[in-house]
Design a protein around this motif. Structure first.
Motif, PDB file in Angstrom:
ATOM      1  N   LYS A 139      37.342  53.016  51.638  1.00 35.39           N
ATOM      2  CA  LYS A 139      38.258  53.122  50.498  1.00 35.39           C
ATOM      3  C   LYS A 139      38.277  51.808  49.734  1.00 35.39           C
ATOM      4  O   LYS A 139      37.902  50.751  50.259  1.00 35.39           O
ATOM      5  N   ILE A 140      38.712  51.906  48.477  1.00 30.97           N
ATOM      6  CA  ILE A 140      38.889  50.720  47.645  1.00 30.97           C
ATOM      7  C   ILE A 140      40.364  50.359  47.663  1.00 30.97           C
ATOM      8  O   ILE A 140      41.223  51.158  47.293  1.00 30.97           O
ATOM      9  N   ASP A 141      40.669  49.162  48.143  1.00 32.60           N
ATOM     10  CA  ASP A 141      42.060  48.716  48.233  1.00 32.60           C
ATOM     11  C   ASP A 141      42.542  48.095  46.927  1.00 32.60           C
ATOM     12  O   ASP A 141      43.727  48.190  46.588  1.00 32.60           O
ATOM     13  N   PHE A 142      41.619  47.467  46.201  1.00 29.95           N
ATOM     14  CA  PHE A 142      41.992  46.816  44.945  1.00 29.95           C
ATOM     15  C   PHE A 142      40.746  46.742  44.070  1.00 29.95           C
ATOM     16  O   PHE A 142      39.649  46.417  44.549  1.00 29.95           O
ATOM     17  N   ALA A 143      40.892  47.062  42.827  1.00 28.33           N
ATOM     18  CA  ALA A 143      39.812  46.886  41.856  1.00 28.33           C
ATOM     19  C   ALA A 143      40.442  46.681  40.489  1.00 28.33           C
ATOM     20  O   ALA A 143      41.227  47.511  40.025  1.00 28.33           O
ATOM     21  N   SER A 144      40.107  45.561  39.867  1.00 29.65           N
ATOM     22  CA  SER A 144      40.660  45.272  38.546  1.00 29.65           C
ATOM     23  C   SER A 144      39.639  44.493  37.747  1.00 29.65           C
ATOM     24  O   SER A 144      39.035  43.526  38.238  1.00 29.65           O
ATOM     25  N   TYR A 145      39.428  44.937  36.515  1.00 30.36           N
ATOM     26  CA  TYR A 145      38.582  44.221  35.574  1.00 30.36           C
ATOM     27  C   TYR A 145      39.488  43.700  34.465  1.00 30.36           C
ATOM     28  O   TYR A 145      39.896  44.443  33.575  1.00 30.36           O
ATOM     29  N   GLY A 146      39.834  42.438  34.588  1.00 29.61           N
ATOM     30  CA  GLY A 146      40.765  41.860  33.629  1.00 29.61           C
ATOM     31  C   GLY A 146      41.288  40.539  34.138  1.00 29.61           C
ATOM     32  O   GLY A 146      40.560  39.759  34.764  1.00 29.61           O
ATOM     33  N   GLU A 147      42.551  40.299  33.926  1.00 25.72           N
ATOM     34  CA  GLU A 147      43.182  39.070  34.401  1.00 25.72           C
ATOM     35  C   GLU A 147      43.622  39.290  35.848  1.00 25.72           C
ATOM     36  O   GLU A 147      44.476  40.134  36.124  1.00 25.72           O
ATOM     37  N   VAL A 148      43.016  38.553  36.782  1.00 28.01           N
ATOM     38  CA  VAL A 148      43.291  38.729  38.210  1.00 28.01           C
ATOM     39  C   VAL A 148      43.731  37.393  38.790  1.00 28.01           C
ATOM     40  O   VAL A 148      43.149  36.347  38.501  1.00 28.01           O
ATOM     41  N   HIS A 149      44.765  37.440  39.604  1.00 26.95           N
ATOM     42  CA  HIS A 149      45.268  36.240  40.269  1.00 26.95           C
ATOM     43  C   HIS A 149      45.111  36.399  41.785  1.00 26.95           C
ATOM     44  O   HIS A 149      44.897  37.494  42.297  1.00 26.95           O
ATOM     45  N   GLY A 150      45.277  35.289  42.493  1.00 22.84           N
ATOM     46  CA  GLY A 150      45.219  35.338  43.953  1.00 22.84           C
ATOM     47  C   GLY A 150      43.803  35.288  44.471  1.00 22.84           C
ATOM     48  O   GLY A 150      42.848  35.010  43.755  1.00 22.84           O
ATOM     49  N   LYS A 151      43.666  35.575  45.760  1.00 19.53           N
ATOM     50  CA  LYS A 151      42.363  35.527  46.415  1.00 19.53           C
ATOM     51  C   LYS A 151      42.221  36.710  47.349  1.00 19.53           C
ATOM     52  O   LYS A 151      43.138  37.524  47.484  1.00 19.53           O
ATOM     53  N   CYS A 152      41.071  36.778  47.981  1.00 19.26           N
ATOM     54  CA  CYS A 152      40.771  37.906  48.861  1.00 19.26           C
ATOM     55  C   CYS A 152      41.895  38.126  49.868  1.00 19.26           C
ATOM     56  O   CYS A 152      42.345  37.192  50.525  1.00 19.26           O
ATOM     57  N   GLY A 153      42.342  39.362  49.975  1.00 23.55           N
ATOM     58  CA  GLY A 153      43.445  39.696  50.852  1.00 23.55           C
ATOM     59  C   GLY A 153      44.784  39.644  50.163  1.00 23.55           C
ATOM     60  O   GLY A 153      45.779  40.139  50.697  1.00 23.55           O
ATOM     61  N   ALA A 154      44.803  39.015  48.962  1.00 18.54           N
ATOM     62  CA  ALA A 154      46.080  38.903  48.236  1.00 18.54           C
ATOM     63  C   ALA A 154      45.831  38.884  46.730  1.00 18.54           C
ATOM     64  O   ALA A 154      46.433  38.103  45.995  1.00 18.54           O
ATOM     65  N   PHE A 155      44.926  39.749  46.242  1.00 25.84           N
ATOM     66  CA  PHE A 155      44.703  39.851  44.799  1.00 25.84           C
ATOM     67  C   PHE A 155      45.953  40.407  44.108  1.00 25.84           C
ATOM     68  O   PHE A 155      46.662  41.248  44.654  1.00 25.84           O
ATOM     69  N   GLN A 156      46.171  39.965  42.885  1.00 27.15           N
ATOM     70  CA  GLN A 156      47.268  40.485  42.066  1.00 27.15           C
ATOM     71  C   GLN A 156      46.769  40.669  40.639  1.00 27.15           C
ATOM     72  O   GLN A 156      46.026  39.841  40.107  1.00 27.15           O
ATOM     73  N   LYS A 157      47.211  41.767  40.022  1.00 29.29           N
ATOM     74  CA  LYS A 157      46.821  42.038  38.647  1.00 29.29           C
ATOM     75  C   LYS A 157      47.620  41.150  37.697  1.00 29.29           C
ATOM     76  O   LYS A 157      48.778  40.814  37.939  1.00 29.29           O
ATOM     77  N   GLY A 158      46.952  40.835  36.578  1.00 30.73           N
ATOM     78  CA  GLY A 158      47.616  40.058  35.555  1.00 30.73           C
ATOM     79  C   GLY A 158      48.186  40.955  34.469  1.00 30.73           C
ATOM     80  O   GLY A 158      48.535  42.127  34.715  1.00 30.73           O
ATOM     81  N   SER A 159      48.219  40.437  33.268  1.00 33.15           N
ATOM     82  CA  SER A 159      48.872  41.157  32.167  1.00 33.15           C
ATOM     83  C   SER A 159      47.956  42.164  31.477  1.00 33.15           C
ATOM     84  O   SER A 159      48.422  42.960  30.667  1.00 33.15           O
ATOM     85  N   CYS A 160      46.664  42.142  31.799  1.00 34.92           N
ATOM     86  CA  CYS A 160      45.748  43.085  31.146  1.00 34.92           C
ATOM     87  C   CYS A 160      44.626  43.466  32.092  1.00 34.92           C
ATOM     88  O   CYS A 160      44.209  42.681  32.931  1.00 34.92           O
ATOM     89  N   GLU A 161      44.138  44.687  31.958  1.00 36.76           N
ATOM     90  CA  GLU A 161      43.010  45.142  32.763  1.00 36.76           C
ATOM     91  C   GLU A 161      42.461  46.431  32.180  1.00 36.76           C
ATOM     92  O   GLU A 161      43.135  47.134  31.411  1.00 36.76           O
ATOM     93  N   SER A 162      41.232  46.742  32.617  1.00 28.16           N
ATOM     94  CA  SER A 162      40.631  48.018  32.226  1.00 28.16           C
ATOM     95  C   SER A 162      41.302  49.152  32.995  1.00 28.16           C
ATOM     96  O   SER A 162      41.556  49.033  34.202  1.00 28.16           O
ATOM     97  N   GLN A 163      41.558  50.269  32.312  1.00 30.62           N
ATOM     98  CA  GLN A 163      42.173  51.415  32.964  1.00 30.62           C
ATOM     99  C   GLN A 163      41.155  52.232  33.745  1.00 30.62           C
ATOM    100  O   GLN A 163      41.523  53.102  34.543  1.00 30.62           O
ATOM    101  N   ASP A 164      39.858  51.967  33.518  1.00 31.80           N
ATOM    102  CA  ASP A 164      38.808  52.780  34.143  1.00 31.80           C
ATOM    103  C   ASP A 164      38.217  52.127  35.386  1.00 31.80           C
ATOM    104  O   ASP A 164      37.499  52.777  36.155  1.00 31.80           O
ATOM    105  N   ALA A 165      38.457  50.810  35.576  1.00 29.07           N
ATOM    106  CA  ALA A 165      37.729  50.047  36.593  1.00 29.07           C
ATOM    107  C   ALA A 165      37.892  50.618  37.994  1.00 29.07           C
ATOM    108  O   ALA A 165      36.917  50.754  38.745  1.00 29.07           O
ATOM    109  N   PHE A 166      39.118  50.972  38.374  1.00 30.07           N
ATOM    110  CA  PHE A 166      39.340  51.428  39.751  1.00 30.07           C
ATOM    111  C   PHE A 166      38.525  52.683  40.046  1.00 30.07           C
ATOM    112  O   PHE A 166      37.874  52.786  41.098  1.00 30.07           O
TER     113      PHE A 166
END
Length: 816
Positions: A749-776
């Motif tokens: 499974k995919i636990d996290f997928a974001s194409y845009g502003e991403v914060h954090g690091k592996c195991g603790a990624f966080q989405k930012g204020s913008c991202e693609s709606q299709d990436a996941f």
């Protein structure tokens, strides 16, 4: 007669032609090692054969080769091969010849550091304790007895590898040999005798006529033709002592070893890569990772003082042989680029420009071929550097490699390799409640009653020269008379490492040296009885000193320290009483751990939290091929065996102290093992212990035997497997992001997928204020159910993200 001569000449020609085809000529100049007439870049990695098993060797070596290594380096461990004088061991994980042949089978070179002093966080630095039996013996100096023994063992090793045709000149893989080890760091106090010793060692090495170059690491005055080399976290500023010697880095410390009293040390992949790139930027051509696989200190005789059973070392291959990502992959990518630049680096003209503010630009030019490095050694400020009309962004504390001086192929701070998050999975077949334990006490009566002993002395003896490291344990026993029952203070001075005190058959206290100090005073108020009192002291070592000037003279045990009974202002000194001695424990002598005799094991009323207990259980091997560990949480201190094979010392009751910042790691700036990048502060120093698959029997019961010295409970023991739990990676626009699970696994499974502003690091990624709606959805469709997948980072693949000028990237975390 003419026919015989013709045939003889023909045979010589055939032998010569055979050598031309198969043999390797190794020499050097001031630029590089020269192999068969060609200067070469050599990238090597340390794998110590006794710290793994023969069954593990091919896989470890294969992963080293896939990671871009040209060679495998190892020490030779004298005390493992000659545990008793002239009694040799070259079997099992001490089968040196088999190990070198595995390297040869993989098509890699070998660097053999005979020493025979190793250091290596190894018991007594690899020198056998039986050397101490000989009066006048002094280690590593101009002492004839030591030189004779060292010469005998070193010649034995050279003769063995010569007989098996393992030297490069014979068609074998060994391209370098080492005599002595890091002596220059400690030779000052030896004075002229040290200088004479190093000259003797060099001359002796040459006399063996091995046909390949010899090296001496950390030896600025290494006599010719020895090549002096560098060890450390950084060696780009090192210069050999002779213009005809190439710049060789024998130990690039990829991490650091772990001690019982310290948290887990880590060296970031970015910093290791930075150090390597700086070394090659500054004319280095041969380097070795120490360690590439650290492994395990199996058995009682491995591991220096207070070194844990795990020798993981934060190496590119972890203790169990798994890829440590991103370190393994990030270095693999670096090796590929360095090989692309090889000809320019070893043959090209070199120029270096210091542009100030920590920026260096280095150019190698060979005819029309060029190769460039841009380094930024500032620890905080990123830089944009102009080179040949183009601009390159170089983060702080990083090096950019441009194989053609135009195209950025690699930057040490820009990690493209995936990160693996390892997981331990419980073996559902053997839950703790399913294990059936039996037990038997260590027979203490003979020791504490002072009736059975091996020898006597009217003084307190030093432990190493009494036991010669045949056991961790030495009993000191005496008796004294008192006219009245009363309370006194008992004081015992010791050089450690651990002390148990028995008075009149009763354990009255225990103590160990904190933080590896190896010297403390045990004090307790005790009640002595009227008449005869029996005092028994059990001194235990936890590995022996392995480094320093005259390190063999560092005492262990009670070693002449005072043993006193204090009654107010009156003191009774027992130090010069008649002391009775016995080496080791009864269970050791009778080999309880082998369980081959019909010993009486008790299967009811399991004692817990009692010292000096032997425990036994059986279990089924976990299914699959993932590495197996045993979770020892709840136990105290002791040693463990599976099917008679020692897993080493365990000590999960020792909670490490908080050494350095935990949970906060910045790769920028010079790495230091004692203040940078640690995890696990305040936790058990080591909780999980490796059980190699080759120790286990499939489809039938396996026997686990524990000697619990300190007192603990086996009821929480679990058998687990170690595998990749999650994988993740990030990539920028225009790059490809690749994820993969271990062979035979797939992305569930995919636990996290974001194409845009991403914060954090592996195991603790966080989405930012913008991202693609299709990436996941795009990532899920491309990756789920597959062993590996690759995603092109572009809006055409992932959809627009409307981030504008905000820096953005693709970040994925997946479960295997």
């Amino acid at each position: 007669m003419e026919t015989v001569n013709r045939n003889f000449l023909l045979l010589l020609v055939l032998i010569s032609l055979s050598c031309i085809v198969q043999c390797t000529h190794v020499s050097h100049d001031g630029r590089a090692l020269i192999i068969n007439g060609e200067r070469r870049i050599i990238i090597s990695g340390s794998i110590h054969y006794p710290r793994s098993t023969p069954e593990m060797w091919p896989d470890l070596i294969r992963k080293g080769k896939e990671g871009g290594l040209d060679a495998i380096e190892t020490y030779v461990f004298w005390n493992g091969h000659e545990p008793l004088r002239r009694e040799y061991n070259f079997e099992g994980n001490y089968d040196l010849i088999r190990f070198i042949k595995e390297i040869q089978n993989a098509g890699l070179y070998s660097i053999l550091r005979i020493g025979p002093y190793a250091c290596a966080e190894w018991n007594y630095g690899g020198l056998p304790a039986w050397l101490r039996k000989y009066p006048g013996m002094q280690f590593r100096t101009n002492n004839q007895q030591f030189k004779d023994e060292m010469a005998t063992f070193t010649k034995l090793i050279v003769d063995m590898i010569t007989k098996e045709n393992l030297l490069a000149t014979q068609g074998g893989p060994i391209i370098l040999l080492q005599i002595e080890n890091e002596y220059g760091n400690v030779m000052g106090p030896y004075g002229d005798a040290g200088k004479e010793y190093i000259k003797w060692a060099a001359n002796f090495a040459v006399s063996l006529k091995a046909g390949v170059p010899w090296i001496m690491c950390q030896q600025d005055d290494a006599p010719q033709p020895m090549i002096n080399t560098c060890n450390g976290f950084y060696c780009h500023e090192f210069t050999p002592n002779n213009p005809n010697s190439p710049k060789i880095w024998t130990e690039n410390w990829t991490g650091w070893f772990k001690a019982w009293d310290k948290a887990d040390p880590h060296r970031p992949a970015e910093d290791v890569a930075y150090a390597v790139a700086r070394f090659f930027q500054r004319n280095g051509t041969t380097q070795n990772y120490y360690m590439y696989h650290g492994g395990t200190n199996f058995g009682r005789t491995t591991g220096g003082p207070y070194i844990t059973t795990s020798y993981d070392y934060d190496a590119p291959l972890d203790e169990y042989g798994n890829l440590r990502q991103p370190k393994w992959g990030h270095l693999k990518d670096l090796h590929a680029v360095l090989k692309e630049m090889e000809k320019a680096l070893v043959y090209g003209d070199y120029s270096n420009e210091d542009r100030g503010n920590g920026i260096e630009v280095t150019k190698y030019k060979l005819n029309t071929t060029t190769a460039c490095f841009i380094s930024n050694k500032d620890t905080a400020k990123d830089a944009t550097v102009d080179l040949n009309g183009s601009k390159y962004f170089v983060p702080a504390w990083s090096v950019t490699l441009l194989p053609d001086c135009k195209t950025e192929a690699y930057n040490t701070a820009k990690v493209k390799a995936q990160t693996n998050i390892m997981a331990k999975k419980v073996n559902t077949v053997e839950e703790p409640s399913a294990l059936r334990w039996s037990w038997r006490p260590e027979p203490l009566k003979k020791q504490v009653e002072d009736k059975h002993f091996s020898f006597q002395s009217n003084q307190l003896l030093e432990q190493i020269t009494t036991t010669f490291d045949e056991s961790d344990y030495l009993w000191y026993m005496t008796s004294f008379h008192q006219p009245h029952k009363k309370q006194l203070k008992l004081s015992v001075g010791t050089t450690g490492h651990v002390l148990y005190v028995f008075l009149n058959k009763r354990l009255v206290g225990k103590q160990y040296a904190p933080n590896g100090g190896f010297e403390f005073t045990f004090e307790r108020n005790v009640t002595v009885r009227h008449g005869k009192n029996n005092l028994a002291l059990l001194s235990a070592t936890v590995g022996l000193k392995n480094y320093g000037s005259f390190y063999e003279q560092m005492p262990a045990g009670i070693a002449g320290k005072p043993v006193k009974l204090i009654d107010g202002n009156n003191t009774i000194d027992l130090s010069n009483s008649t002391w009775n001695y016995k080496v080791g424990l009864v269970g050791e002598k009778k080999k309880f751990h082998l369980d081959f005799r019909p010993f009486k094991w008790i299967s009811f009323m399991l004692p817990v939290n009692r010292p000096f207990i032997w425990y036994k259980t059986t279990f089924q091997a976990p299914s699959g091929t993932d590495p197996v560990v045993i979770d020892m949480f709840g136990l105290g201190k002791g040693e463990a065996w599976v099917n008679g094979n020692s897993l080493g010392r365990y000590w999960p009751s020792y909670n490490n102290t908080a050494q350095g910042p935990c949970g906060n790691c910045d790769y920028r700036g010079k790495f230091s093992e004692d203040k940078t990048c640690r995890t696990g502060c305040g936790e058990p120093a080591q909780r999980w212990y490796h059980i190699p698959r080759s120790f286990l029997k499939s489809g039938e019961p396996n026997t686990l035997i524990l000697f619990e010295e300190e007192g603990g409970s086996p009821r929480r023991i679990q058998f687990q497997t170690v595998t990749v739990g999650s994988v993740c990676a990030t990539a920028e626009k225009g790059q490809n992001l690749t994820l993969s699970c271990p062979e035979g696994g797939s992305i569930s499974k995919i636990d996290f997928a974001s194409y845009g502003e991403v914060h954090g690091k592996c195991g603790a990624f966080q989405k930012g204020s913008c991202e693609s709606q299709d990436a996941f959805n795009v990532v899920s469709q491309a990756c789920v159910g597959k062993e590996s997948c690759s995603i092109s980072v572009s809006k055409e693949t992932l959809g627009a993200n409307n981030c504008g000028d905000i820096p953005f990237k693709l970040a994925i975390q997946a479960t295997c």
